[in-house]
Every structure is written in C-alpha cells, then in structure tokens.
Enzyme design. Structure first.
Site: not given
Ligand code: AMP
Length: 808
Positions: A450-453, A455-457, A475, A568
C-alpha cells in the site's frame, strides 16, 4: 391552498424517512409473461432456441423459449429479444425466470452437457433488423441455476424455477436488445422481465417533488428541487430538496416550504410535548405519575406512551407503558434506583415528541439494623470521609504533577493514561519511551502492499532473537524527508506504542537508527475494513458483522479509557486480520487527519472527514470520546451496509445541513432494528446523550448472546436472512459425521469423494474453500453452491458456538 400531509410523523425517531410508497417504484419495459401473442424473438441457428407455449405454475398460458442440445458438442445457440426502448431509464434490471436440467440426470451426456447460459446486451438508437452478430453484444453475466431439476420417480419432471436478476447501466443509446447464448444446456426460459426504478411524485414539507428516475449507479442519489404547493413559499435560504435513491425511495429531505402570511397548514399536525409531569407516589418498586394534556393536542389524544429506563444501566434498554388517561403507574421497578421517564401523546396523526426527561429514584428497601448502626456511627463516618479525602487529595496532587509534566488532561490512576507525544521537547525521546528500537537486520521486506502518506507500506517478516518470526507490515519513510516529516511519521509510533489491546493495532517497534526509517506493525492480512467488506459483500452472517463491531467498540473503549480521542474513526482506518478480528489503527495528532483523503476544509478551519464527524466537532472542533462515538455509529452503518459510502454521493455541505435538520442515515439493508437504534443513539445531537463505548460493548455483547434480538423483521429483508439466525436451518454442529451432514443436505452421492480426499471430520469440512470443493470432482455449479453455502453456515454456527475465528 396551503397544507398537506406532514412527513415525518411527529415523534418518530430522527432518521431519513423511508417514505411509504403508495405503489411499486418499478416501470416495466418488457414482461414476456404478459404477452398473449407470439414473442417472435430471433433465434439462431434454427435448431437452437425454440418458442414453445406452456403453462406457468398457476396454469396461465405463457410463452417460453427452450433449448436442449445436450448430446452434441460445441453448441452456440443465440436468442435475441425485440428492441427495448429504454425511455428515461439509466439503470435497467433484468429478471430471468428459468428451469435448468441437471446434467447428472441425463444419461450419456458427460462432456457435452452444460448447466449455465450467458446473458448479453447490445445498445442501439433504433431497431437494427433481424441479423444477429455475436461480436456486437456486451456480456452481462454467466447465469447458473441455484436449483437444477431431475426426473421424478413417476417420470414427471420436478421443475425448479430459478430467478436471477442482473443490472445493466448506465445506458447511453435510446434502447437495447438482450441476447441469451446457450452453449449446450437444457434450459426453459419461462419469463424475462425488464424494468427500471422511479421515485414517484410526492409531497413533502409543503413542496411537490416530481416523478424522478433513479440514478445510474447503485450508490447514486438524484437530487431533486421541490416546488412549493399553492399558498406556500420557500423558507429563506432553505429551498426544499429531496434525494431519489437507486431503489426508488425518496431520502434525505432538506429545506422546506412554509405557508405564506395569512395561511396556515391544513391537515393533521404534531401533538406538542407532554411537559408537565407530576410524581404522585414513589414506592420501592413502583412510581405513579400524572401529567397535563399537551398544550397543542392537534387532534384527539387516544393514548400516551411512557418510556423509562434505569439511569445508570449500561445498556439503556427502554421499557414502555401505555395509558389512555393522563396518569399511569409503572410497576416492577428496583428499589433505590434512579429511573428516567419521558411521555408522549398519540393522535391519529401519530406520536408527538417526548417531553423532557424526568428523573425519579425509587424508595430504599427496609434496611437491616447492622447496616444502620455502622452508617449512623459518627466516628466511622468521619474516619471514612477522612480516608476518602486523603486518597482523593493524593490522586489530585499526583495528577497535577503528571499534568504539568506532560501537559495532559488529568486522569486518576487506575487506568493507564495516554501521553501526547507533542508534549515532549525531543520527539526522539518520545518515540524511544514508547517504541522498541529494532535492528534492521531482523526485518525482511517482502512486497509493497500500500501507499502511506510518508512512503510505501510493505509486508514482510520480523525475526527477533529467541522468538519465532512473525508477519509484519512495515511503514517506510521515503527518502529526502524533512525533519518535520520524520517527526510526524514517528509520532504515529509514539502513540501506537502506548497501547496494548487485542482490538488496537500492535506496534512491534521502530527503526530510527538506519535508513529507511521504519515503523513495524503486526500484519493484518485482510487490510482495511471498508475494502474488505466491499470485496465480501453480503457474505457474512449478522453475528459475524456484530462480532466485528464489538471488537472495534472494545478497542475504542480501551482508547477512550486511556483518554485518547481518535478523531478519524472510520472503516478505512480499521484493519482486519485473517481471523476477522478488527483493530483500530491510524493514529496521529489532530493534524494527521489532514492526510485522510476524506478530510476537507471546513469553515471553522482545519480539515475534517465530514461524513464521519460529529456536528460539534465540525462546528467548533469539540473532539471528545463522545464525538468518537458519533463516528463509531457511522462505522456501524458502513459495516452493516458492507462498505457503502455514508450519505452516498451527497455533497459534504448537504450532509452537514441534513444532519443539522435532524435527519439521520436509514437502516442499511437487512440491518436488525436494534443495531440501527444503537446507531441513532450514537448520532444524538446532544453529545451527553450518546452512549459511552463501555455501554456500546455491553449492548453488542447482549445481542451476540441473544441472536434472536438480531432478527430482521419480515418484510424488511432483501438479502437472505443470515443462515445462523434462520430457525429452519439445521444445526450443523449437531451432526456427528461428514456422511450424516451430506445426507441432511441431500448430497450423499459425494460421500466417497469426501472420504477419498481425507475430509473425515466436520471441522476439516468447515475449513474448505470453493476450490477444495471443486477439487473433489464436484463439477455441477448448483451442487458446488449448495455444499459451499452449507459449509458457510456450519462455519458461522461453529464460530457462534466456540467463538473461534474463521479463516476467510
Ligand atoms: P496507512 O498509511 O496506515 O493508511 O496505510 C496504507 C495502507 O497500507 C492501508 O490502507 C492498508 O491497506 C495497508 N496497511 C497499513 N497497515 C497495515 C497492516 N498493519 N497490515 C496490513 N496492511 C496494512
């Protein structure tokens, strides 16, 4: 003439009105059953589909199309309807009724016989002649039978009529054809009905709303402007609007018309409040009340309703008593207990609004002599007061010190208190106080998820010395970050590291002394709750959904007990693991909401995810655990509607306005009324009136223990009632063997297939997936479906019985 029927009825709970529809909201474009003459659809090749006259289940003559070329391979038989003009429709429903022969019951057809057919459509502006070109058609779906039929004992066919509905749209041309492709099945197409939905003209809030065709998407609401009835005019800056839902229901009335000067509203209005209530007699177990008739009865009052509940009871379960006169005695109360009473009047027009709350405490029960002596002993009273005073003083001083040190709201010890990392001058100190520094060599990054604010997740493995390796989400902080970005990124870890609860995402640790900077969190296999629910639309039992909600409420109870306000809370910020356990995630300081794509700037400044946020938080940024409870109510709605967007595609401004005017989201499809009532409680305007998370957990626990309370009343269901709650569903946990279970679902013919593949216990069967079922050599779609649906029910029952998680 000013004045017509007034909706909503006074006193009905604040919610969007599902307005009663005087007639069905359907507009039929084609109904093959209604046609008396030949249909004359096009069939190609000539030995394929045939038009045959028959009788329906009521012995009414009908036209059917049949095909049964099951002995010959490579069948490709097409049937096309006549041209269907779509009118103003955007979203078209196609309802097919058909029978389908079970290939197993036909000897010598292995390999050629099929049990499905394909449905197509072609859009055109006019009729295009009688030639049939396959490549011009767009496939809608492959249609399989829920029930195929076999030959009965006496030789007569046991027909099983299947009904399937498919939706097409948005459509852009003037009309379309439907086509049916048979590839070697034995089918009788008994009826084809094509229709669309409309919200019929209605009068609401003294405004007329015209017939309106529903939008093109399931979630779209069509906004409609109302026209004031005669002698009425629009209220200033509050023009009347309604929204036509995809189901043909009017929702969300906003604004209104009012009678012009000199006119008044005709018809039945609200009895006004019953406000003057007198306590006539208070006993240990009963209370007698009397009251005055409301000042404006607006009709003949036929009854009063007295609602009451125990003031300190966690679950806030109401009881009601009715009275035809202006007095009533409420019995069966507990001694020495505070109760809250409210009364409303009923006339032909409906209930009026409840009057103000009246608190009355029942009398104490006769007390014993020892208790009397102890409590009346002045020495002991003084001693007790002195000790209690000292304890409170110690706590206050302690709290004051902590408060000064960390600039926090003071909470008494006993519960752990959340510490705002911003109060640390050195953010590095905060992160190391609450998060473990991990050695980067213990972490193996496997893939990006996934993409977080920041960087990559990624997902990966964490192997700490002396421990077995675990799946983790990692993260990362993107390269080239600023110091502020680093601080904000690690802030989430400083917050998360303070929590330790099974329904709050667990922090494994951080890597700050190397690059990339990382936050390592427990891995949640099913990702965010909103996406997860959308992916599994309609697949869970109500008990499973309530189980998820219970988990979220328990996580929130823990956070609110610690003094942490989330701000939130939304399904997108809940993560789900492989056992369907939901955990609260996405922690940050208030400004982290800025990263939420749902957050928008409001007039009060700051970015706010409007649809999830309580009105006082939107208006004057009053974020508290009570505003988190409001958001929790929205999460409940998201869960029960399988990830539908709250308030659909209404604009944020309209949402704010509608909420301000007292309207609330309606119950999602199949949502038990008790759950919707809990949502409405979470959306009380007065935040002090909302339940606490502690109470929410209690209410949900009670529902889970008594699944009968989660039954959806007949007539409100459009999805099948959860198999777990259906009394006619056998109790699968009571079967002793796989054979017994297969017999019960009339699938004993596959007993050897199960044995050969090693499925000897019901527990092993309960874990089977559709692929496992197919790998047993069960090729018939109808049988696969039947077995799979029975396995899902069994799984749900086992979950309910043992409380164990279910692998999805
Ligand atoms: P976030 O920055 O926390 O919104 O994370 C971005 C995306 O990464 C989320 O929408 C999830 O799909 C994935 N993600 C974040 N944390 C986890 C985790 N602990 N386990 C699995 N996927 C995660």
């Amino acid at each position: 003439m000013c004045g017509l029927s007034v909706i909503p009825r006074p006193g009905t709970p604040v919610r969007f009105n599902h307005l009663p529809l005087g007639f069905l909201s359907l507009v039929i474009l084609l109904d093959s059953k209604a046609q008396q003459t030949e249909l004359e659809w096009i069939s190609y090749p000539p030995n394929g589909w045939e038009e045959i006259s028959g009788l329906d289940e009521n012995y009414t003559p009908i036209r059917t199309y049949q095909v049964c070329q099951v002995m010959e391979p490579n069948q490709n038989n097409w049937l096309r309807t006549n041209w269907i003009e779509k009118g103003d429709a955007q979203r078209i429903f196609v309802e097919l009724k058909f029978t389908l022969r079970d290939c197993n019951s036909l000897p010598g057809v292995v390999g050629t016989c099929k049990e499905t057919f394909n449905l197509y459509y072609q859009e055109t502006d006019s009729e295009v002649g009688r030639s049939l070109r396959e490549n011009q058609y767009v496939k809608i779906d492959t249609i399989a039978a829920d029930e195929s039929f076999t030959q009965g004992d006496l030789g007569e066919r046991k027909m099983k009529l299947n009904t399937e509905v498919r939706i097409i749209g948005p459509l852009s041309r003037r009309g379309f054809y439907l086509a049916f492709q048979d590839v070697g099945a034995c089918i009788a197409l008994v009826s084809v009905k094509v229709y669309y939905k409309k919200c019929w003209s209605i009068i609401e809030n003294l405004a007329t709303f015209p017939d309106t065709v529903t939008g093109s998407e399931f979630s779209s609401l069509v906004e409609v402007e109302g026209t004031c009835v005669s002698d009425a005019e629009e209220e200033a800056d509050n023009s009347p609007k309604m929204h036509c839902s995809a189901e043909g229901e009017w929702l969300v009335p906003i604004g209104k018309c009012i009678c012009k000067a000199g006119f008044h509203q005709k018809g039945d209005a609200s009895p006004s409040q019953v406000s003057e209530v007198i306590k006539e007699k208070v006993q240990q177990r009963s209370i007698q009340l009397s009251w005055q008739e409301p000042q404006q009865p607006n009709g003949v009052i036929t009854e009063y309703e007295i609602k009451y509940y125990e003031k300190d009871q966690k679950d806030r379960i109401y009881s009601t008593v009715r009275s035809k006169s202006t007095s009533a005695t409420v019995n069966n109360l507990k001694p020495n207990t505070a109760y809250i009473f409210q009364i409303r009047a009923f006339t032909e027009a409906g209930y009026g609004t409840y009057g103000p709350r009246l608190e009355i405490t029942t009398k104490e029960e006769a007390t014993g002599s020892i208790y009397c002596c102890v409590t009346s002993n002045p020495v002991i009273i003084i001693a007790v007061v002195a000790v209690a005073g000292t304890i409170i003083l110690v706590f206050m001083v302690f709290g004051f010190i902590i408060g000064r040190r960390y600039a926090l709201a003071v909470k008494f010890p006993g519960t752990k208190t959340y510490i705002d990392p911003e109060t640390y001058e050195d953010p590095n100190r905060a992160v190391h106080q609450f998060a473990k520094e991990l050695d980067a060599s213990c972490i193996k990054i496997e893939r990006v998820i996934g993409a977080g604010e920041f960087g990559e997740v990624c997902s990966g493995r964490l192997k700490l010395p002396g421990k077995r390796d675990v799946s983790v989400a990692i993260k990362t902080l993107k390269v080239g970050y600023t110091e502020k970005q680093r601080r904000d990124f690690l802030c989430e870890a400083s917050i998360m590291g303070q929590f330790d609860h099974p329904n709050v995402v667990h922090l494994e640790g951080v890597v700050t002394r190397g690059k990339p900077v990382m936050i390592v969190i427990e891995y949640m296999e099913n990702g965010s709750l909103d996406g997860f629910l959308r992916k599994h639309d309609g697949q869970f039992t109500v008990i499973q959904l309530v189980g998820m909600l219970r988990g979220i409420a328990a996580g929130m109870r823990y956070l609110s007990d610690m003094g942490y306000v989330h701000r939130d809370l939304a399904a997108r910020n809940i993560l789900v693991n492989s056992n369907l356990v939901c955990k609260v995630s996405d922690f940050g300081l208030s400004r982290v909401i800025d990263d939420d794509p749902e957050a928008v700037y409001t007039t009060t400044g700051g970015k706010i995810p409007v649809r999830w946020t309580a009105p006082e938080a939107i208006q004057y940024r009053k974020f508290t655990s009570a505003s988190d409870v409001w958001s929790y109510g929205i999460v409940m709605w998201e869960v029960m509607s399988y990830g539908e967007r709250p308030y659909w595609d209404m604009s944020n401004q309209d949402v704010i306005k509608a909420i301000e005017e007292g309207y609330r989201l309606p119950a999602p499809m199949d949502c038990p009324p008790g759950l919707h009532q809990l949502m409405l409680d979470c959306w009380q305007k007065d935040r002090a009136e909302r339940p606490k998370f502690d109470q929410i957990v209690g209410i949900l626990d009670k529902m889970i223990r008594n699944p009968n309370t989660l039954k959806t009343p007949v007539g409100t269901c459009t999805r099948p009632i959860s198999p777990l709650l259906d009394q006619s569903t056998p109790d699968f946990t009571a079967f002793r063997s796989v054979g017994e279970w297969l017999e019960a679902i009339k699938m004993e013919r596959y007993r050897d297939n199960f044995t050969a593949a090693g499925y000897s216990s019901l527990e092993s069967v309960a874990r089977m997936s559709i692929e496992d079922v197919m790998s047993l050599g069960i090729t018939l779609v109808g049988h696969q479906k039947k077995i799979m649906s029975s396995i899902q029910t069994m799984r749900a029952q086992m979950l309910h019985l043992h409380g164990t998680g279910v692998q999805v």
